[in-house]
Design an enzyme around this catalytic site. Structure first.
Site, PDB file in Angstrom:
ATOM      1  N   ASP A  89       1.322  -0.648  -0.345  1.00  8.91           N
ATOM      2  CA  ASP A  89      -0.130  -0.672  -0.050  1.00  8.91           C
ATOM      3  C   ASP A  89       0.959   1.313  -0.193  1.00  8.91           C
ATOM      4  O   ASP A  89       1.965   1.405   0.881  1.00  8.91           O
ATOM      5  CB  ASP A  89      -0.746  -0.538   1.180  1.00  8.91           C
ATOM      6  CG  ASP A  89      -1.918   0.549   1.129  1.00  8.91           C
ATOM      7  OD1 ASP A  89      -2.702   1.336   0.419  1.00  8.91           O
ATOM      8  OD2 ASP A  89      -3.420   0.414   2.294  1.00  8.91           O
ATOM      9  N   GLU A 121      -5.107   4.884  -2.902  1.00  8.43           N
ATOM     10  CA  GLU A 121      -6.412   5.035  -2.542  1.00  8.43           C
ATOM     11  C   GLU A 121      -6.975   6.527  -3.854  1.00  8.43           C
ATOM     12  O   GLU A 121      -6.490   6.768  -4.212  1.00  8.43           O
ATOM     13  CB  GLU A 121      -6.241   5.645  -1.386  1.00  8.43           C
ATOM     14  CG  GLU A 121      -6.846   4.679  -0.243  1.00  8.43           C
ATOM     15  CD  GLU A 121      -6.095   5.698   0.948  1.00  8.43           C
ATOM     16  OE1 GLU A 121      -6.882   6.149   1.224  1.00  8.43           O
ATOM     17  OE2 GLU A 121      -5.922   4.333   1.996  1.00  8.43           O
ATOM     18  N   GLU A 189     -13.785   0.177  -1.095  1.00  5.41           N
ATOM     19  CA  GLU A 189     -14.569  -0.123   1.087  1.00  5.41           C
ATOM     20  C   GLU A 189     -15.537   0.786   1.455  1.00  5.41           C
ATOM     21  O   GLU A 189     -15.894   1.602   1.188  1.00  5.41           O
ATOM     22  CB  GLU A 189     -12.602   0.798   1.601  1.00  5.41           C
ATOM     23  CG  GLU A 189     -13.338   0.747   3.175  1.00  5.41           C
ATOM     24  CD  GLU A 189     -11.670   0.687   3.789  1.00  5.41           C
ATOM     25  OE1 GLU A 189     -10.767   0.350   2.824  1.00  5.41           O
ATOM     26  OE2 GLU A 189     -11.759   0.702   5.068  1.00  5.41           O
TER      27      GLU A 189
HETATM   28  O1  KIV Z   1      -5.082  -0.391   4.187  1.00  3.13           O
HETATM   29  C1  KIV Z   1      -5.315  -1.365   4.387  1.00  3.13           C
HETATM   30  O2  KIV Z   1      -5.124  -3.007   4.866  1.00  3.13           O
HETATM   31  C2  KIV Z   1      -6.172  -1.473   3.623  1.00  3.13           C
HETATM   32  C3  KIV Z   1      -7.104  -2.370   3.493  1.00  3.13           C
HETATM   33  C4  KIV Z   1      -8.739  -2.129   4.461  1.00  3.13           C
HETATM   34  C5  KIV Z   1      -8.299  -2.166   1.985  1.00  3.13           C
HETATM   35  O3  KIV Z   1      -6.901  -0.121   2.587  1.00  3.13           O
END
Ligand code: KIV
Length: 294
Positions: A89, A121, A189
């Site tokens: 991420d 995102e 989400e």
């Molecule tokens: O940061 C995270 O764990 C996420 C998930 C909840 C999709 O973005």
């Protein structure tokens, strides 16, 4: 005997799952032993989410998480994952910068971290440009729409998105634009299940839901929520499969009690001298005493 070779889940492999109507299993992971268990258990995608900030680092939200924090956790997960696709991420402000810096940051997750893809995102026009740039740089990108936790200060709080006033249509359009820009999958989400179902029907790429109902192509949860290794507020969409928080507290209280009352360590936890060595030790200590030397 050599181990059977393990084939890693791939981006085209995920597309094939959607085609075949097979649901995709995604979980967050932040460390080596956990990633090893999840990989062994057959989880398809390990997401090193910036939820790290809340689940592991003790922050109130995800905004404080840095590139270095993320890399520190992506590396052990990637070392452990033999079958699962590892998605890193991108933390807040790592991809809101120039295109060159964003590509450099994303590329670090593949080059240094060992991940196979990144997640970003949002679906704003600049985000769509960035998706195209990253894909052009051979970096597979997972999108994320609906509740985007990095927008917490704009949203005011973590709450369901797309429930009112045409906001659902905007999320549907955002997901479609992300697909057109080249993301290989999209996280949905905290949106109404009807909106998620419509997106899932419209897109060729898989949708991965969290708080988005059962009609998505896959589901993701934060691992610590699933195993009950966290306290306090739990969103409605979480199903807890264990109570590790309670179990760990019980174990630690038992250990503390045993240390305090002297019942730990017991004889089976101790190393013993052989009788001859015991005698030798005794003699050596006696000799030193009588010799009075150092
Ligand atoms: O940061 C995270 O764990 C996420 C998930 C909840 C999709 O973005």
């Amino acid at each position: 005997m050599s181990e059977p070779s393990i084939v890693r889940v791939s981006v085209p492999g995920l597309w094939a799952r959607k085609e075949a109507g097979e649901r995709i299993v995604v979980l967050t992971a932040y460390d080596y032993p956990t990633a090893e268990i999840l990989d062994r258990a057959g989880v398809d995608v390990l997401l090193v989410g910036d939820s790290l900030g809340m689940a592991v680092l003790g922050y109130e939200n995800t905004l404080a998480v840095t590139m270095e924090d993320m890399l520190h956790h992506v590396k052990p997960v990637a070392r452990a994952a033999r079958r699962a696709l590892v998605v890193a991420d991108m933390p807040y402000l790592s991809f809101h910068v120039s295109a060159a810096d964003s590509v450099r940051n994303a590329g670090r997750f593949l080059k240094e971290g060992g991940a196979q893809a990144v997640k970003i995102e949002g679906a704003s026009p600049s985000r769509l440009d960035l998706v195209r740039t990253l894909v052009e740089a051979e970096i597979p990108v997972m999108g994320h729409v609906g509740l985007t936790p990095q927008s917490v200060n704009r949203l005011g709080q973590f709450k369901v998105q797309g429930g009112e006033g045409g906001a659902g249509a905007a999320i549907i359009r955002g997901a479609e634009s992300l697909e057109a820009a080249g993301v290989f999958a999209v996280v949905l989400e905290c949106i109404p299940l009807e909106v998620a179902a419509e997106i899932t029907k419209r897109l060729r790429i898989p949708t991965i839901g969290i708080g988005a109902g059962p009609h998505c192509d896959g589901q993701v949860l934060v691992f610590h929520d699933l195993i009950g290794y966290s306290r306090g507020y739990m969103p409605k969409f979480v199903r807890r499969y264990a109570d590790l928080d309670g179990e760990v507290e019980r174990a630690v209280r038992a250990y503390a009690g045993d240390v305090r009352d002297g019942s730990f360590p017991a004889d089976e936890h101790c190393y013993h001298l052989k009788p001859a060595e015991k005698a030798r030790l005794k003699a050596a200590l006696a000799g030193r005493k009588s010799g009075g030397g150092a």
